[in-house]
Write an enzyme that holds these catalytic residues in place. Sequence first.
Site, mmCIF file in Angstrom:
data_model
loop_
_atom_site.group_PDB
_atom_site.id
_atom_site.type_symbol
_atom_site.label_atom_id
_atom_site.label_comp_id
_atom_site.label_asym_id
_atom_site.label_seq_id
_atom_site.Cartn_x
_atom_site.Cartn_y
_atom_site.Cartn_z
ATOM 1 N N TYR A 1 16.061 -29.262 -11.660
ATOM 2 C CA TYR A 1 15.297 -29.715 -10.499
ATOM 3 C C TYR A 1 15.954 -30.883 -9.775
ATOM 4 O O TYR A 1 15.488 -31.312 -8.744
ATOM 5 C CB TYR A 1 13.885 -30.145 -10.938
ATOM 6 C CG TYR A 1 13.877 -31.167 -12.043
ATOM 7 C CD1 TYR A 1 14.084 -32.513 -11.770
ATOM 8 C CD2 TYR A 1 13.669 -30.787 -13.366
ATOM 9 C CE1 TYR A 1 14.093 -33.449 -12.781
ATOM 10 C CE2 TYR A 1 13.666 -31.713 -14.390
ATOM 11 C CZ TYR A 1 13.878 -33.052 -14.092
ATOM 12 O OH TYR A 1 13.889 -33.974 -15.101
ATOM 13 N N GLU B 1 22.107 -35.184 -20.421
ATOM 14 C CA GLU B 1 20.743 -35.680 -20.214
ATOM 15 C C GLU B 1 20.310 -36.682 -21.290
ATOM 16 O O GLU B 1 19.204 -37.217 -21.235
ATOM 17 C CB GLU B 1 19.749 -34.509 -20.171
ATOM 18 C CG GLU B 1 20.028 -33.499 -19.072
ATOM 19 C CD GLU B 1 19.807 -34.053 -17.668
ATOM 20 O OE1 GLU B 1 19.559 -35.264 -17.504
ATOM 21 O OE2 GLU B 1 19.876 -33.277 -16.716
#
Length: 192
Positions: free
Chosen positions: A11, A90
């Site tokens: 996203y 991440e």
Amino acid sequence: MKQEPIILFTYGTMRYGVYNHARITDLKATYVGHGTTTEPFVMVGRNEPRQIPYVGRVDSDDKRHGNETPIRGECYLIDKKTLDRVDRAEGHPHFYYREVAHVRLDNGKIVKCVIYLFDSDENWGELIPSGDFIEYYDEKLHEKQGHLKNTFLDPTSKTPKTYRQPTLWETKISKIDKSLNSYIPAKYRTKF
């Protein structure tokens, strides 16, 4: 036993046209489609040191409660090697944490995806009410901050191509749809 396919829902900065997209395309990720999460989340963004979105859940006493919205993004079929690379990028599980989420593709199908979430506090960044990082992202600001242009879109070009949505590759998508159908919750499955 057949291995369940890994579908990454991205996203933010790994979306097409944003600076970290090469982290997944370098490893032959296959575009599945654009979609939105079936569960609403809160998306916040920060502009410093670079533009980064954070998506997560909030407690009922958080001032952002009530601003949850489905999150817009892209789905990519990836392999375990790519998943491991994204985990490292991440900071999973110490920064972002990985969960499973259901995403409704623009064609109406719902697929089970990997999503990276971050539990931020109410002072972490500014609310992105649309849930779409592309509406928040500014490539000119990214360049002004001294970061490289998105040259990964065309490594031979001195001027990167402008952002565009990937086209649906119909033959690949129909093959992917058939292989994914057994992993879609029964109530959402479509017949082929």
